[in-house]
Design a protein around this motif. Structure first.
Motif, PDB file in Angstrom:
ATOM      1  N   ASP A 208       0.813  -1.211   0.000  1.00 51.90           N
ATOM      2  CA  ASP A 208       0.000   0.000   0.000  1.00 51.90           C
ATOM      3  C   ASP A 208       0.846   1.260   0.000  1.00 51.90           C
ATOM      4  N   SER A 209       1.875   1.212   0.745  1.00 53.96           N
ATOM      5  CA  SER A 209       2.663   2.437   0.927  1.00 53.96           C
ATOM      6  C   SER A 209       3.203   3.004  -0.382  1.00 53.96           C
ATOM      7  N   THR A 210       3.477   2.156  -1.224  1.00 52.05           N
ATOM      8  CA  THR A 210       4.033   2.627  -2.488  1.00 52.05           C
ATOM      9  C   THR A 210       3.070   2.458  -3.668  1.00 52.05           C
ATOM     10  N   SER A 211       1.741   2.164  -3.427  1.00 50.53           N
ATOM     11  CA  SER A 211       0.821   1.823  -4.529  1.00 50.53           C
ATOM     12  C   SER A 211       0.633   2.993  -5.501  1.00 50.53           C
ATOM     13  N   ASN A 212       0.615   4.188  -4.994  1.00 53.42           N
ATOM     14  CA  ASN A 212       0.414   5.331  -5.878  1.00 53.42           C
ATOM     15  C   ASN A 212       1.614   5.551  -6.833  1.00 53.42           C
ATOM     16  N   VAL A 213       2.721   5.507  -6.139  1.00 52.88           N
ATOM     17  CA  VAL A 213       3.953   5.635  -6.931  1.00 52.88           C
ATOM     18  C   VAL A 213       4.025   4.515  -7.992  1.00 52.88           C
ATOM     19  N   LYS A 214       3.690   3.308  -7.462  1.00 53.70           N
ATOM     20  CA  LYS A 214       3.677   2.136  -8.337  1.00 53.70           C
ATOM     21  C   LYS A 214       2.766   2.342  -9.519  1.00 53.70           C
ATOM     22  N   PHE A 215       1.564   2.816  -9.316  1.00 52.04           N
ATOM     23  CA  PHE A 215       0.619   3.001 -10.408  1.00 52.04           C
ATOM     24  C   PHE A 215       1.187   3.930 -11.476  1.00 52.04           C
ATOM     25  N   GLU A 216       1.745   5.056 -10.957  1.00 47.62           N
ATOM     26  CA  GLU A 216       2.315   6.042 -11.898  1.00 47.62           C
ATOM     27  C   GLU A 216       3.442   5.425 -12.731  1.00 47.62           C
ATOM     28  N   GLU A 217       4.257   4.762 -11.961  1.00 44.23           N
ATOM     29  CA  GLU A 217       5.412   4.124 -12.630  1.00 44.23           C
ATOM     30  C   GLU A 217       4.952   3.121 -13.670  1.00 44.23           C
ATOM     31  N   LYS A 218       3.913   2.342 -13.176  1.00 41.29           N
ATOM     32  CA  LYS A 218       3.328   1.336 -14.073  1.00 41.29           C
ATOM     33  C   LYS A 218       2.810   1.969 -15.344  1.00 41.29           C
ATOM     34  N   HIS A 219       2.116   3.069 -15.242  1.00 40.27           N
ATOM     35  CA  HIS A 219       1.518   3.759 -16.390  1.00 40.27           C
ATOM     36  C   HIS A 219       2.608   4.207 -17.380  1.00 40.27           C
ATOM     37  N   VAL A 220       3.639   4.816 -16.766  1.00 37.56           N
ATOM     38  CA  VAL A 220       4.743   5.297 -17.620  1.00 37.56           C
ATOM     39  C   VAL A 220       5.365   4.118 -18.373  1.00 37.56           C
ATOM     40  N   ARG A 221       5.643   3.046 -17.573  1.00 41.20           N
ATOM     41  CA  ARG A 221       6.263   1.870 -18.155  1.00 41.20           C
ATOM     42  C   ARG A 221       5.410   1.294 -19.270  1.00 41.20           C
ATOM     43  N   ARG A 222       4.062   1.219 -18.960  1.00 41.00           N
ATOM     44  CA  ARG A 222       3.170   0.604 -19.932  1.00 41.00           C
ATOM     45  C   ARG A 222       3.148   1.402 -21.242  1.00 41.00           C
TER      46      ARG A 222
END
Lengths: 465, 465
Positions: A208-222
């Motif tokens: 959870d702590s990093t889910s937002n960052v993760k999502f953003e990162e995921k989007h960029v990566r995708r």
């Protein structure tokens, strides 16, 4: 992948091809030069043949004229003989017959050599002129055909060059597209690998702590992956297109290669051969053949004619006969050679007795005389037999000497290889043999003996001379 | 007794005999004249033969030199060709071979005619010189023998004359003695008749009265009868003697007559014949025969040598062959005519695929192209067959034209009897025939057609020329 050293560079391939084509072009030039040269040689040969026969016609005419003069010189002499009947009479004698045939033969040969000269000038030389014309015309045409064929061949070689370069270009494009595609694939792989790593790293952390960052990162990566995929797809399409073009170009190149090799083969194996055929043949050999056969026909006819004449002379020589000449001479001068009338008994003053009186008293005397004569006769008969035998033997010796078969001169015509030895060979044949002088001396001695034996009463007189 | 008109007088007989002997003597002179003439003719003939062969030797030498020059002119040309290898190469070509043999033949003929000339000068002419010498010598001897024989014959005729005259003389004596004897017999008869008459007259007288007178008368008469008887006896003896002499003389005359007739027969039938034999023969015919046979041998050897040369040329002419010449030419210039290396596929940048790619997506295109090509090919094949047939027929026409057997010139050597017609005969043979021009036009037309069919791509170009 192969190392760059393992395959030729474009420049090298082009240079090699250029060399190969240059060599062929040089050969083509040489081929026409060679045909040119053959044509020149042929023209020269035909010119030489014309000159040769023109000059030979002169020589034959000269020879003919000289023979004619020779025959006329002697024929005029016999013609000028006042007594034609006398001349005619002499002709029945066998040596005169030989002489007349000898003169006839010279006249015949003179005529034949004129004919030969005429055939050279009016038949053989015109043939060579025609062959020369035909050859020139044919060569000109053949050369044009040859140039056209060579032009066609060069066109094919140029086409091959073009398709080869096209293949190089398209293949280069294809390789370049392939490498770009490969690059895209690498980037995609890299992007996918990055995402997987980051996800692995993040696993010990709280989700959870990093889910937002993760999502953003995921989007960029995708979006990056998508971009890469899109690029890859684009490059894939490009590569497929270029690959197809390269394959087509290679196919064209391979087909052109086959066609070129076939053209080269056709030119070298068929066209060149046909070209030489057209230059060399289409009548050249056949016409030359006919011209030379005309020459042979003329020469063989001359030979046959001459031979017929020689046969006639040989026949006359065989008929050289002392006995029949004697008969002819005695018939010719019958009044000179015919025996006179017999002397008849002329009775004196009507003497009735015209027979030998053999009664007494002359009988015994006649008987005695007869006996004496008979005894003398038998002595003479024996002597005569002796003389006859000696004479026959002597005559045979003379006949043997004068009929010796020393007339074959075949040896003179058997030359050794060196031309120089001709003269010495010939001069040995008859006169220089020491045996000849000996034979001559022998002949005269035998002849003298023959006369002595035959006419003993003349012996004294003859020996005085 | 016969009348005086019935028998010839002595003078007549002598005159007749003289005439007969004179005629014979004249014949004898003519005979020697005739032999003289024959000898002169022979000497002349032998001189003519020598002159003839001397002049002919010159002509042959001239001919030989001209032929030598002719051959050398062309041989020098080939010898001067710088590139000997090139010259050697050309010799393998069949027309060049013919040309070389032609020059060889001229050289050979030149050599043979030199030999002929040499044989004339150094063998045949010396033979005639010898025959001439021999004939002259023999004639001189024969003439001497002839004169001696004639002298002997005249001696016999003179003897006959003598014995005939002796016979006449003795016969005349005998006749005269006989007539004297007859006269005596007549006187005796007369005397005897007178006595008988007187005795008859005295018979009537007395026998005694006239007995004395009678006795005296008787005595006178008796002595007269005795005288007459004695004379008669003497005359009888004389007549017998003369008669015997006359018989003997007649016998001598008859014998001489036989001997003379035999001598005349012997002279005319045997001696004259032998004389002519000695003049005419003893080698004349045989030596002439050998001299002329030497001539024939030389001519026949020349002919044979020439024929061998012509055979070689004929062989070379038979071997005139366009195809083998083409092969030789291509071998000679192998580097110019050998086909180049095949063009190989040059892979671009290590392109591994060197085969035609026939998979999708190029497959359908290739198949379509192949079908098009096959359809084009079968069209071409049909066209080609047509062209081939036309070409073969055209070529055959050309071959027929150029191989026509028009080279027999035998006709030119069949002269009509007049020598004048030679030239016109010859010039008709080849060139002046109108058919030749027609044939030539036909040949060129066919040739043009052949080129057009064979190389249609050149058609436009060729037609421009």
């Amino acid at each position: 992948m192969t190392s760059p050293a393992k395959f030729k560079k474009d420049k090298e391939i082009i240079a090699e091809y250029d060399t190969q084509v240059k060599e062929i072009r040089a050969q083509l030039v040489e081929q026409l030069k060679c045909l040119d040269q053959q044509c020149e040689l042929r023209v020269q040969l035909l010119q030489d043949l014309q000159d040769f026969f023109r000059k030979k016609a002169e020589i034959e005419m000269d020879y003919s004229r000289n023979l004619e003069k020779l025959a006329e010189r002697f024929l005029a002499k016999t013609r000028s003989t006042k007594d034609q009947q006398f001349k005619k009479d002499q002709n029945v004698l066998s040596p005169v017959n030989c002489w007349n045939l000898l003169l006839n033969q010279v006249k015949r040969e003179s005529r034949d050599h004129t004919t030969l000269s005429d055939i050279y000038l009016n038949n053989i030389i015109p043939r060579f002129v025609q062959v020369s014309e035909d050859s020139g015309r044919l060569f000109k045409k053949s050369k044009e055909v040859g140039l056209q064929l060579q032009e066609d061949l060069m066109k094919v070689l140029n086409e091959l060059y073009t398709v080869m370069k096209t293949y190089h270009m398209y293949n280069a494009d294809s390789i370049s597209a392939q490498s770009k595609l490969k690059e895209a694939e690498k980037q995609e792989e890299k992007q996918i690998g990055k995402s997987v790593k980051q996800e692995d790293k993040q696993t010990p952390r709280s989700p959870d702590s990093t889910s937002n960052v993760k999502f953003e990162e995921k989007h960029v990566r995708r979006s990056s992956v998508k971009k890469i995929e899109k690029m890859k797809e684009k490059r894939q399409a490009k590569y497929t297109e270029n690959r197809l073009k390269a394959i087509k170009a290679r196919n064209e190149y391979l087909l052109a290669l086959e066609a070129t090799n076939a053209s080269v083969f056709k030119y070298y194996i068929h066209d060149l051969s046909d070209l030489i055929d057209q230059c060399c043949d289409l009548g050249y050999h056949a016409s030359l053949n006919r011209a030379l056969r005309t020459f042979l026909s003329a020469e063989l006819n001359l030979e046959q004619s001459k031979h017929e004449g020689l046969d006639a002379i040989e026949n006359a020589v065989e008929n050289l006969d002392a006995n029949s000449d004697k008969q002819r001479l005695m018939e010719m001068y019958n009044n000179v050679f015919c025996p006179p009338m017999k002397f008849e008994f002329q009775p004196h003053m009507g003497d009735m007795e015209s027979q030998l009186c053999a009664q007494q008293p002359v009988q015994s005397e006649l008987v005695q005389r007869c006996q004496q004569l008979q005894s003398r006769l038998s002595t003479l008969k024996i002597e005569n037999e002796e003389v006859k035998k000696t004479m026959e033997a002597t005559l045979q010796t003379i006949q043997d000497i004068v009929t010796i078969e020393d007339f074959d001169v075949s040896d003179c015509f058997q030359y050794s290889n060196s031309m120089e030895s001709v003269k010495s060979t010939v001069s040995e044949t008859f006169m220089s043999k020491p045996s000849i002088a000996k034979r001559r001396a022998n002949q005269q001695e035998t002849e003298q003996f023959y006369f002595t034996v035959r006419n003993p009463e003349c012996q004294g007189k003859l020996q005085k001379n």
